[in-house]
Design an enzyme around this catalytic site. Sequence first.
Site, short mmCIF file in Angstrom:
data_model
loop_
_atom_site.label_atom_id
_atom_site.label_comp_id
_atom_site.label_asym_id
_atom_site.label_seq_id
_atom_site.Cartn_x
_atom_site.Cartn_y
_atom_site.Cartn_z
N THR A 295 0.83 -1.21 0.00
CA THR A 295 0.00 0.00 0.00
C THR A 295 0.86 1.26 0.00
OG1 THR A 295 -1.53 1.29 1.35
CG2 THR A 295 -0.13 -0.23 2.53
N ASP A 296 0.30 2.33 -0.54
CA ASP A 296 1.01 3.62 -0.53
C ASP A 296 1.11 4.18 0.89
OD1 ASP A 296 -1.66 4.32 -0.15
OD2 ASP A 296 -1.71 5.82 -1.76
N GLU A 297 0.32 3.62 1.83
CA GLU A 297 0.34 4.15 3.20
C GLU A 297 1.69 3.94 3.88
OE1 GLU A 297 -3.01 3.51 5.68
OE2 GLU A 297 -4.42 3.67 4.04
N LYS B 141 2.14 -3.24 7.31
CA LYS B 141 2.36 -3.43 5.87
C LYS B 141 3.80 -3.06 5.49
CE LYS B 141 -0.34 -4.39 3.06
NZ LYS B 141 -0.70 -5.74 2.53
N TYR C 293 -1.71 -0.27 11.14
CA TYR C 293 -1.92 -0.96 9.86
C TYR C 293 -0.74 -0.71 8.91
CZ TYR C 293 -3.38 -1.43 4.99
OH TYR C 293 -3.41 -1.74 3.65
#
Length: 339
Positions: free
Chosen positions: A125-127, A157, A153
């Site tokens: 994810t870009d997060e 990741k 979260y």
Amino acid sequence: MTILVTGGAGFIGSNFIFFMLENHPEDRIVCLDKLTYAGNLSTLKDVMDDPNFRFVKLDICDREGVYKLFEEEKPDVVVNFAAESHVDRSIENPEVFLQTNILGTQVLMDACRKYGIQRFHQVGTDEVYGDLPLDRPDLFFTETTPIHASSPYSASKASADLLVLAYHRTFGLPVTISRCSNNYGPYQFPEKLIPLMIANALNDKPLPVYGKGENVRDWLYVEDHCKAIDRILREGRDGEVYNIGGHNEMRNIDIVKLICKTLGKPESLITYVTDRKGHDMRYAIDPAKIHSELGWLPETKFADGIRKTIQWYLDHKTWWEEIISGDYQNYYQRMYGNR
Ligand code: NAD
Ligand code: TDX
């Protein structure tokens, strides 16, 4: 080839399975999913009888079960979608995020090492890059942007991504990672912004916008994400990270207003609620690498994608009504009851 898809009863994994069965009838798909609250077997009902498809209920953290499945199926490729995926839940209870997202990824990669594999693909994810300020629209995430996670979260990741790259460097495991921006489309669990707002609006319930609604996300139609992963599996280079996004930045409040307008619901339903802790301001992907190396570009314009998505939720009320009538009510009460 045989492709093992983990987390395929969830939002993006199921869309990926539909895309692959339709576009690569020469491949066999084995879906492994624990069927957590977010996994829904009814989503896969149309492909259950497909001879090229097999579903197995299994936890990616269950080493013995995963090894047994690898022995049976000898997958050529693994695509790991399985994850706890909701930021708000990770703020409420981080532990399962670390277990599934980090340790589960390790179990899968150990199985890949033990039984041999052509490619392990991690859906990231870009997060993991943290966030960008609202007053610097010139800044974007590239694959070399430092990892800077904000929530449990995204930290889980990011940890998984680091482990995947370490398995490549240390053990020579053939891996790729994609880091995608926010997806929207059919079969998204109604705890996420777009389906939650559609479902609430249709039920004339308040639309809970966190903070001032000024946070920006870079929205991508889920089918475009699936196409990008397919491209990476076939043409991506081992050990590489590919960002996936569509230069489609929108403020949350504008998305919610658009949903109201499309459904003919009054904006008076919008309710500003306490902000998410550690809320990231802006995500924005620079997809130059996947475009120049693999020729991928998003095909669905947001105006078309959101129209199709809203229509899908109108046409599939039973799918989401069953979800929101069950245990989800308890979650909703905990999350929004006193907000
Ligand atoms: P989702 O929550 O809709 O689906 C996750 C699926 O994984 C569910 O079917 C669930 O049952 C399964 N699962 C959870 N824990 C498991 C375990 N221990 N063993 C086996 N299966 C398990 O999530 P999603 O939105 O489809 O996201 C899929 C992947 O894409 C995740 O890795 C997520 O981090 C990533 N991602 C999502 C987005 C997005 O906008 N939704 C964007 C970028 C990346
Ligand atoms: O009720 C809400 N009100 C609200 O204002 C919800 C559920 C969300 N929001 C805001 C928070 C975010 O700024 O909307 C934005 C989008 O929220 P989510 O749908 O929860 O997505 P986000 O936190 O951006 O994370 C998503 O994109 C990256 C996915 O859930 C992740 O799995 C993915 O990695």
